[in-house]
Design a protein around this motif. Structure first.
Motif, PDB file in Angstrom:
ATOM      1  N   SER A   1       0.829  -1.274   0.089  1.00  0.00           N
ATOM      2  CA  SER A   1       0.072   0.069   0.024  1.00  0.00           C
ATOM      3  C   SER A   1       0.953   1.410   0.037  1.00  0.00           C
ATOM      4  CB  SER A   1      -0.731  -0.098   1.264  1.00  0.00           C
ATOM      5  OG  SER A   1      -0.137   0.501   2.518  1.00  0.00           O
ATOM      6  N   ASP A   2       0.571   2.455   0.286  1.00  0.00           N
ATOM      7  CA  ASP A   2       0.945   3.580   0.282  1.00  0.00           C
ATOM      8  C   ASP A   2       1.478   4.043   1.608  1.00  0.00           C
ATOM      9  OD1 ASP A   2      -1.822   3.696   1.203  1.00  0.00           O
ATOM     10  OD2 ASP A   2      -2.031   5.944   0.077  1.00  0.00           O
ATOM     11  N   ASP A   3       1.159   2.946   2.692  1.00  0.00           N
ATOM     12  CA  ASP A   3       1.721   3.308   4.048  1.00  0.00           C
ATOM     13  C   ASP A   3       3.197   3.129   4.328  1.00  0.00           C
ATOM     14  OD1 ASP A   3      -0.892   4.419   4.726  1.00  0.00           O
ATOM     15  OD2 ASP A   3      -1.334   2.564   6.030  1.00  0.00           O
ATOM     16  N   ALA A   4       3.663   1.935   3.452  1.00  0.00           N
ATOM     17  CA  ALA A   4       4.964   1.493   4.152  1.00  0.00           C
ATOM     18  C   ALA A   4       5.980   0.957   3.249  1.00  0.00           C
ATOM     19  CB  ALA A   4       4.612   0.235   5.135  1.00  0.00           C
TER      20      ALA A   4
ATOM     21  N   PRO B   1       7.607   3.035   7.798  1.00  0.00           N
ATOM     22  CA  PRO B   1       6.303   3.931   7.401  1.00  0.00           C
ATOM     23  C   PRO B   1       7.065   4.793   6.234  1.00  0.00           C
ATOM     24  CG  PRO B   1       7.385   4.876   9.050  1.00  0.00           C
ATOM     25  CD  PRO B   1       7.942   3.748   9.260  1.00  0.00           C
ATOM     26  N   SER B   2       5.950   4.947   4.953  1.00  0.00           N
ATOM     27  CA  SER B   2       6.465   5.643   3.973  1.00  0.00           C
ATOM     28  C   SER B   2       6.325   7.156   4.124  1.00  0.00           C
ATOM     29  CB  SER B   2       5.439   5.530   2.873  1.00  0.00           C
ATOM     30  OG  SER B   2       4.290   5.832   3.123  1.00  0.00           O
ATOM     31  N   GLN B   3       6.896   8.278   3.305  1.00  0.00           N
ATOM     32  CA  GLN B   3       6.866   9.401   3.496  1.00  0.00           C
ATOM     33  C   GLN B   3       5.552  10.076   3.272  1.00  0.00           C
ATOM     34  OE1 GLN B   3       9.367  11.611   4.610  1.00  0.00           O
ATOM     35  NE2 GLN B   3       7.643  13.410   4.595  1.00  0.00           N
ATOM     36  N   ASP B   4       4.844   9.318   2.371  1.00  0.00           N
ATOM     37  CA  ASP B   4       3.296   9.480   2.013  1.00  0.00           C
ATOM     38  C   ASP B   4       2.448   9.520   3.216  1.00  0.00           C
ATOM     39  OD1 ASP B   4       1.616  10.152  -0.244  1.00  0.00           O
ATOM     40  OD2 ASP B   4       0.484   8.906   0.933  1.00  0.00           O
ATOM     41  N   LEU B   5       2.608   8.574   4.138  1.00  0.00           N
ATOM     42  CA  LEU B   5       2.164   8.387   5.184  1.00  0.00           C
ATOM     43  C   LEU B   5       2.187   9.536   6.288  1.00  0.00           C
ATOM     44  CD1 LEU B   5       0.122   6.778   7.083  1.00  0.00           C
ATOM     45  CD2 LEU B   5       2.148   5.579   7.949  1.00  0.00           C
ATOM     46  N   VAL B   6       3.564   9.910   6.328  1.00  0.00           N
ATOM     47  CA  VAL B   6       4.096  11.052   7.373  1.00  0.00           C
ATOM     48  C   VAL B   6       3.443  12.114   7.039  1.00  0.00           C
ATOM     49  CG1 VAL B   6       5.849  12.480   7.841  1.00  0.00           C
ATOM     50  CG2 VAL B   6       6.354   9.885   7.877  1.00  0.00           C
ATOM     51  N   ASN B   7       3.319  12.450   5.482  1.00  0.00           N
ATOM     52  CA  ASN B   7       2.623  13.690   5.002  1.00  0.00           C
ATOM     53  C   ASN B   7       1.045  13.641   5.169  1.00  0.00           C
ATOM     54  OD1 ASN B   7       5.215  14.211   3.958  1.00  0.00           O
ATOM     55  ND2 ASN B   7       4.701  13.755   1.939  1.00  0.00           N
ATOM     56  N   ALA B   8       0.705  12.481   5.189  1.00  0.00           N
ATOM     57  CA  ALA B   8      -1.105  12.365   5.461  1.00  0.00           C
ATOM     58  C   ALA B   8      -1.412  12.798   6.671  1.00  0.00           C
ATOM     59  CB  ALA B   8      -1.265  10.935   4.974  1.00  0.00           C
ATOM     60  N   TYR B   9      -0.504  12.920   7.777  1.00  0.00           N
ATOM     61  CA  TYR B   9      -1.142  13.231   8.892  1.00  0.00           C
ATOM     62  C   TYR B   9      -1.076  14.661   9.248  1.00  0.00           C
ATOM     63  CZ  TYR B   9      -0.827   8.476  11.101  1.00  0.00           C
ATOM     64  OH  TYR B   9      -1.207   7.314  11.260  1.00  0.00           O
ATOM     65  N   GLN B  10      -0.573  15.548   8.130  1.00  0.00           N
ATOM     66  CA  GLN B  10      -0.772  17.000   8.190  1.00  0.00           C
ATOM     67  C   GLN B  10      -2.346  17.317   8.361  1.00  0.00           C
ATOM     68  OE1 GLN B  10       2.439  19.239   5.842  1.00  0.00           O
ATOM     69  NE2 GLN B  10       1.891  17.211   4.768  1.00  0.00           N
ATOM     70  N   THR B  11      -2.392  18.583   9.066  1.00  0.00           N
ATOM     71  CA  THR B  11      -3.813  19.161   9.196  1.00  0.00           C
ATOM     72  C   THR B  11      -4.266  20.408   8.783  1.00  0.00           C
ATOM     73  OG1 THR B  11      -3.399  19.714  11.703  1.00  0.00           O
ATOM     74  CG2 THR B  11      -4.277  17.485  11.068  1.00  0.00           C
ATOM     75  N   ASP B  12      -5.136  20.855   8.610  1.00  0.00           N
ATOM     76  CA  ASP B  12      -5.458  22.177   8.047  1.00  0.00           C
ATOM     77  C   ASP B  12      -5.803  23.135   9.512  1.00  0.00           C
ATOM     78  OD1 ASP B  12      -7.988  21.769   9.173  1.00  0.00           O
ATOM     79  OD2 ASP B  12      -8.877  21.378   7.084  1.00  0.00           O
ATOM     80  N   ALA B  13      -6.472  24.459   9.024  1.00  0.00           N
ATOM     81  CA  ALA B  13      -6.359  25.224  10.088  1.00  0.00           C
ATOM     82  C   ALA B  13      -7.446  24.993  11.215  1.00  0.00           C
ATOM     83  CB  ALA B  13      -6.868  26.733   9.561  1.00  0.00           C
ATOM     84  N   ASN B  14      -8.550  24.012  10.925  1.00  0.00           N
ATOM     85  CA  ASN B  14      -9.084  23.312  11.944  1.00  0.00           C
ATOM     86  C   ASN B  14      -8.905  22.144  12.445  1.00  0.00           C
ATOM     87  OD1 ASN B  14     -11.131  25.583  11.389  1.00  0.00           O
ATOM     88  ND2 ASN B  14     -11.593  24.648   9.415  1.00  0.00           N
TER      89      ASN B  14
ATOM     90  N   MET C   1      -9.804   5.988   8.674  1.00  0.00           N
ATOM     91  CA  MET C   1      -9.297   4.718   8.876  1.00  0.00           C
ATOM     92  C   MET C   1      -7.682   4.496   8.585  1.00  0.00           C
ATOM     93  SD  MET C   1     -11.274   1.650   8.874  1.00  0.00           S
ATOM     94  CE  MET C   1     -12.714   1.598   8.152  1.00  0.00           C
ATOM     95  N   ARG C   2      -7.317   5.229   7.702  1.00  0.00           N
ATOM     96  CA  ARG C   2      -5.649   5.167   7.338  1.00  0.00           C
ATOM     97  C   ARG C   2      -4.995   5.755   8.645  1.00  0.00           C
ATOM     98  NH1 ARG C   2      -2.085   8.363   2.720  1.00  0.00           N
ATOM     99  NH2 ARG C   2      -0.381   6.839   3.034  1.00  0.00           N
ATOM    100  N   LEU C   3      -5.372   6.783   9.008  1.00  0.00           N
ATOM    101  CA  LEU C   3      -4.680   7.390  10.147  1.00  0.00           C
ATOM    102  C   LEU C   3      -4.846   6.888  11.612  1.00  0.00           C
ATOM    103  CD1 LEU C   3      -5.540  11.400   9.812  1.00  0.00           C
ATOM    104  CD2 LEU C   3      -3.800   9.870   8.592  1.00  0.00           C
ATOM    105  N   GLU C   4      -5.801   6.035  11.695  1.00  0.00           N
ATOM    106  CA  GLU C   4      -6.280   5.250  12.901  1.00  0.00           C
ATOM    107  C   GLU C   4      -5.427   4.306  12.898  1.00  0.00           C
ATOM    108  OE1 GLU C   4      -7.714   4.219  17.051  1.00  0.00           O
ATOM    109  OE2 GLU C   4      -7.384   6.238  15.815  1.00  0.00           O
TER     110      GLU C   4
END
Length: 594
Positions: free
Chosen positions: A80-83, A331-344, A519-522
């Protein structure tokens, strides 16, 4: 008493029992006990315990478990894109590298080994069921309950087979010899029919099983309900048999998923742990969030320190880490990047268009610098991923620095989940590296909440409840104790921000995107991501987007491509085609058997 200790007392010799690949259907466990004992009511407890032991891999403490892990780290995450595979480079266990880069055919030994291990596990259940079926209630205490337990375990192993290989032969305990096996096609039932049979077997077992068992680790009613919900969730996404594309979603089955999840939610027996990091503490291994777990133990009298999780043996951090392991499963860099959040504090769905978060520069003296660390991130990032310069659990000697063996190929991040802190008395020192008695969670309560949310979103009639369920999971992460800066414990290690979804603009399409991201982040690195992508019918799009971005960072992805209609499932192994007497058919997209 934990069931894992019963394994040790009465089934230790069965943990190492072989399984003749050409005749696993007619394979009584091989040990010092006589075959007469093993096929009678006198030996049924040993047979039952051997079936439970197969949850951790029927090969016991052997390299078969490292290479064909029951945790699915290679099958469900590295694909997958996780690892990334990790380890000592692309040639280190190259068969998994080929799975990672979608360069797989029917000769890949990792496929054949996994098929073989799972059918050995099926046969352990069938061996127990044959004795149970031919015994009386007077001969075997709780006979009907034990039958139900074995059917749940068998359905679990078949479910794994189905989502890995798609076209699989199905047989029960009434098929007991090799000549009949060679008449069973792997094309007798469709994916939908297989999943329907397995879900029904779970429901039939639930009708018999008690709500709880005196021995921790035994299957109970709620495990069967939860597993039936998971199987029906897969079954609800109807796939074209040739292209594997999702062609419809069965809302009736989704309603079943909701009802089954509610049986656990309304039972009062389960809840989320208060802190996400508590998932990796031995004290919580059979706690309120654990629904169905593989039971492990340490210092129990067996070799190499105990019946530990050998599926993760290759994966403990390597390099200069205090674990001294082989450093697979990164862990992939894509997974690391996916944990970014917006202003909320909500997931940033545009993360792939932005620069890498926490980009690492190697200073050449075993020190590292991180750049682009001002964006806000979900706190689960540093619960799941070990980043350079960032505190590692409760370890005080050094932060996570240089703990990847082949940094030039795989980068600098390692997997933080599933390990106890290295100074903990719960961790074994030396071989097996990083070992502990930590259980492996097959189903946890967070899964149940998110399955119900997913089903409600696909039904489309109660998006409000779905949002509340997703927010409940996010709120636990929000209220967890955040990772602190290694040198200044008064500061957080990153700009953590996690918010809850509001009612505004909570449409079905947005809710679906939110659910799939949650589902991905958890559940990152828990072995489920690839199967989720296939279930949703988005593996082609997600994986090719991932590979396009990754090619500039990981040279080994240069020629990689996910092929829709093929790579959703693994090839049926050549060896199994031969053992079947030539009656098996190959999955779509792969070269036909000759």
């Amino acid at each position: 008493m934990k069931l894992k200790y019963i394994f040790l007392v009465s089934a230790i010799s069965l943990l190492f029992a072989g399984c003749n690949e050409n005749s696993f259907l007619d394979n009584p466990p091989q040990a010092t006990l006589s075959n007469g004992t093993m096929t009678s009511a006198d030996g049924v407890d040993l047979l039952i315990n051997a079936a439970y032991a197969a949850l951790g891999g029927p090969g016991g403490q052997s390299n078969s478990v490292w290479i064909y892990p029951t945790t699915n780290w290679s099958y469900g995450e590295v694909r997958s894109d996780d690892a990334y595979k990790g380890g000592g480079g692309v040639g280190d266990v190259n068969e998994i590298h080929k799975m990672e880069t979608f360069d797989v055919d029917a000769t890949n030994g990792n496929l054949d080994g996994k098929w073989y291990q799972l059918y050995c596990s099926v046969q352990r259940c069938n061996s127990a069921l044959r004795v149970l079926d031919n015994s009386t209630d007077g001969q075997i205490e709780n006979r009907n309950i034990r039958i139900a337990e074995m059917k749940v375990l068998r359905a679990h192993f078949y479910f794994e087979m189905s989502r890995l290989f798609n076209k699989i032969p199905y047989f029960d305990e009434n098929v007991a010899n090799n000549s009949i096996y060679k008449t069973i096609s792997n094309n007798q039932y469709t994916r939908d029919e297989i999943l329907g049979k397995l879900a029904q077997e779970m429901l039939d077992a639930a009708a018999v099983l008690p709500e709880s068992q005196s021995e921790v680790g035994r299957v109970n009613k709620y495990i069967a309900y939860a597993y039936a919900a998971k199987i029906k969730l897969y079954q609800a996404y109807k796939q074209d048999e040739t292209t594997h594309a999702v062609i419809s979603v069965d809302k009736t089955l989704m309603k079943d998923v909701v009802d089954l999840c509610d049986k656990l939610i309304n039972s009062g027996k389960y809840d989320l742990l208060s802190d996400f990091q508590g998932l990796d503490l031995i004290a919580n291994e059979n706690g309120k969030e654990s629904v169905f777990a593989i039971q492990y133990s340490m210092n129990d009298g067996t070799i190499n320190g105990g019946r530990i999780n050998w599926s993760n043996l290759l994966n403990s951090p390597g390099g200069g880490s205090p674990y001294g392991g082989d450093g697979f499963f990164l862990p992939s860099q894509d997974l690391v990047n996916a944990y970014q959040t917006d202003a909320n504090g909500l997931p940033d769905f545009t993360y792939q268009s932005k620069s890498d978060y926490s980009k690492v520069t190697d200073n050449g003296d075993n020190t590292y610098s991180l750049s682009n660390v001002t964006p806000s991130v979900d706190p689960r990032l540093d619960f799941v991923v070990g980043r350079p310069n960032i505190s590692w659990k409760t370890y005080m000697k050094t932060p996570c620095n240089g703990w990847v063996r082949d940094k030039g190929t795989y980068g600098y991040n390692c997997t933080k989940r599933f390990w106890v802190s290295p100074e903990s008395p719960d961790m074994m020192q030396g071989w097996p590296w990083g070992a502990s008695q930590m259980n492996w969670q097959i189903i946890r309560y967070a899964d149940v909440l998110l399955w119900k949310a997913e089903a409600l979103i696909e039904i489309g009639s109660d998006l409000t409840t779905a949002r509340a369920l997703i927010n409940k999971v996010r709120e636990r992460a929000k209220n967890s104790s955040y990772v602190k800066d290694f040198t200044d414990k008064s500061k957080n290690a990153a700009n953590y921000s996690i918010g809850l979804y509001a009612a505004d603009n909570w449409t079905q399409d947005y809710a679906r995107k939110a659910l799939r991201t949650e589902m991905r982040l958890e559940t990152a690195m828990e072995g489920e991501r690839f199967f989720d992508l296939v279930r949703w019918g988005i593996a082609d799009k997600v994986m090719n987007n991932f590979l396009t971005v990754e090619k500039s960072k990981r040279i080994y992805y240069a020629n990689s491509k996910f092929t829709a209609g093929k790579d959703e499932y693994l090839a049926i192994p050549n060896n199994q085609y031969g053992f079947s007497g030539g009656i098996y058919v190959q999955n779509p997209g792969y070269a036909a058997f000759k």
